[in-house]
Design a protein around this motif. Structure first.
Motif, short mmCIF file in Angstrom:
data_model
loop_
_atom_site.label_atom_id
_atom_site.label_comp_id
_atom_site.label_asym_id
_atom_site.label_seq_id
_atom_site.Cartn_x
_atom_site.Cartn_y
_atom_site.Cartn_z
N ALA A 5 -5.46 -0.32 -3.60
CA ALA A 5 -4.70 1.23 -4.33
C ALA A 5 -6.64 1.65 -4.31
O ALA A 5 -7.18 1.69 -5.07
CB ALA A 5 -4.59 0.44 -5.77
N MET A 6 -5.72 2.88 -3.25
CA MET A 6 -7.09 3.91 -3.53
C MET A 6 -7.26 5.30 -3.98
O MET A 6 -5.60 5.63 -4.63
CB MET A 6 -7.65 4.16 -1.97
CG MET A 6 -7.71 3.32 -0.71
SD MET A 6 -9.23 2.45 -1.40
CE MET A 6 -8.96 1.32 -1.93
N PRO A 7 -7.45 6.10 -4.87
CA PRO A 7 -7.68 7.32 -5.62
C PRO A 7 -6.78 7.88 -4.32
O PRO A 7 -7.29 8.34 -3.02
CB PRO A 7 -9.13 7.24 -6.13
CG PRO A 7 -9.61 7.41 -5.10
CD PRO A 7 -9.30 5.96 -4.16
N LEU A 28 -5.75 -7.86 -5.91
CA LEU A 28 -6.39 -6.36 -5.26
C LEU A 28 -7.25 -5.95 -4.36
O LEU A 28 -8.92 -6.81 -5.54
CB LEU A 28 -5.88 -5.50 -7.45
CG LEU A 28 -6.30 -4.28 -6.98
CD1 LEU A 28 -4.86 -3.36 -6.84
CD2 LEU A 28 -5.90 -3.59 -8.24
N VAL A 29 -7.88 -4.99 -3.00
CA VAL A 29 -8.62 -3.50 -3.74
C VAL A 29 -8.60 -2.60 -3.92
O VAL A 29 -7.25 -2.10 -3.02
CB VAL A 29 -8.54 -4.08 -2.02
CG1 VAL A 29 -9.52 -2.87 -1.27
CG2 VAL A 29 -8.42 -5.04 -1.10
N THR A 30 -9.36 -2.54 -4.73
CA THR A 30 -9.51 -0.80 -4.92
C THR A 30 -10.80 -0.11 -5.61
O THR A 30 -12.24 -1.06 -4.87
CB THR A 30 -8.96 -0.58 -6.44
OG1 THR A 30 -8.02 0.35 -7.09
CG2 THR A 30 -9.53 -1.55 -7.52
N GLU A 37 3.26 4.68 -9.63
CA GLU A 37 4.45 3.53 -8.40
C GLU A 37 3.65 2.69 -8.04
O GLU A 37 4.24 1.31 -7.76
CB GLU A 37 5.03 4.56 -7.51
CG GLU A 37 3.88 5.36 -6.35
CD GLU A 37 4.58 5.92 -5.41
OE1 GLU A 37 5.51 5.72 -5.65
OE2 GLU A 37 4.19 6.70 -5.07
N THR A 38 2.52 2.58 -7.89
CA THR A 38 1.74 1.16 -7.38
C THR A 38 1.64 0.41 -8.37
O THR A 38 1.61 -1.02 -8.87
CB THR A 38 0.03 1.58 -7.06
OG1 THR A 38 0.64 2.72 -5.41
CG2 THR A 38 -0.32 0.43 -6.25
N GLY A 87 0.74 -1.37 -0.48
CA GLY A 87 0.09 0.09 -0.31
C GLY A 87 0.90 1.16 0.23
O GLY A 87 2.20 1.42 1.01
N LEU A 88 0.52 2.69 -0.82
CA LEU A 88 1.50 3.37 -1.17
C LEU A 88 0.79 4.13 -1.05
O LEU A 88 -0.61 4.15 -1.82
CB LEU A 88 2.53 3.10 -2.68
CG LEU A 88 3.30 1.99 -2.76
CD1 LEU A 88 3.61 2.03 -4.32
CD2 LEU A 88 4.03 1.59 -1.78
#
Length: 305
Positions: free
Chosen positions: A209-211, A233-235, A216-217, A158-159
């Motif tokens: 990966a949230m907005p 992936l959780v987005t 880089e993600t 998570g970035l």
């Protein structure tokens, strides 16, 4: 004229839910509908919130005056107008004036009694309702939870804004899994960690990966795939470059009513995956939880309530 800092604070202020003199219900609701559809950046949400809170005045400001009030640049206002579907600021201002004048001609309504914070909660309730429907068939969550449980080590990625979700999952997963590796820095640091996880025998990465979704993600997910790792992936988007690279995608909505996103539904989804991991190996889960309780009691980790 307020300073940019004062304007930013004013635009983000929490205001009373009571109807102020001269503020009508229908205009605020119409603006929320206008601004809800597009995916707005945090800066653009500040503009939207300022317009909702100060419509009767803001509708008649020049682009320079509006930019100064909110504390953003003039090009930012132009980009905001385009993001919500207008050819430019003049077209947006014309619509704002129409909405403001129609409100002055009418009377207050019931729907404006909900303030912006309540509207944000309502939006998150809708996200949770959608997630509840998605989980009517839990097979995919159960299957992926089993795979994550078997992966040793298990890497959690998570970035940027997604760090908090990754850290929550990693903290809890360590209670039930023997080797959880958290990756919260991008670039070569992430590449090294992913490659080492695969060399150590890991099979899966769980990525959040949230907005706003970062390059880089995307690059880290690609590196994971190239190294031979599978990606869950959780987005918030079921389609797009990140979803294209993942082996399994769990898409669930994020709250975007306020200046910064909120993550009620992704948080519940993360907890559901943790539950699936605990169910996948109940004996290991029980043994590890008991050992942790003994350790926490020995060292008095927690207060006695």
């Amino acid at each position: 004229m307020p300073s940019p800092q004062q304007a930013r604070a004013q635009a983000s202020a929490i205001t009373s839910g009571r109807t102020a003199p001269g503020t009508e219900a229908a205009p605020a609701s119409r603006l929320r509908e206008l601004f809800d559809g597009p995916r707005l950046s945090p800066g653009q949400r500040r503009i939207a919130q300022y317009l909702i809170e100060h419509l009767t005045e803001a509708a008649f400001l020049s682009i320079t005056e509006l930019a100064d009030r909110v504390g953003v640049s003039q090009p930012s206002v132009t980009r905001f107008a385009a993001a919500v579907g207008f050819s430019g600021y003049p077209a947006l201002r014309e619509r704002l004036q129409s909405i403001a004048l129609s409100g002055l001609a009418g009377g207050p309504g019931e729907e404006d009694r909900a303030n912006e914070l309540q509207a944000a909660v309502d939006a998150e309730i809708a996200n949770l309702e959608n997630l509840r429907r998605d989980l009517a068939d839990p097979d995919r969550v159960i299957r992926v939870g089993r795979e994550l449980s078997r992966s040793t080590p298990l890497t959690v990625l998570g970035l940027r804004i997604s760090v908090s979700l990754a850290e929550y999952f990693g903290y809890a997963a360590r209670r039930i899994h023997p080797d959880v590796r958290l990756v919260t820095r991008g670039g070569s640091v992430a590449y090294d960690a992913l490659s080492q996880a695969r060399e150590a025998g890991g099979d899966w990465v769980l990525a959040f990966a949230m907005p706003r979704h970062s390059q880089e993600t995307l690059q880290a997910v690609r590196v994971a795939r190239d190294a031979g790792l599978k990606v869950a992936l959780v987005t918030d988007l079921a389609l797009g470059p990140l979803a294209d690279e993942a082996d399994v995608t769990f898409a669930t909505g994020t709250g975007s009513r306020l200046v910064f996103d909120s993550y009620a539904a992704p948080g519940v989804l993360a907890a559901a995956l943790l539950q699936a991991m605990t169910d996948a190996d109940p004996e290991r889960t029980q043994a590890r939880l008991e050992k942790y309780e003994q350790l926490s009691e020995q060292h008095q980790f927690f207060l006695r309530d």
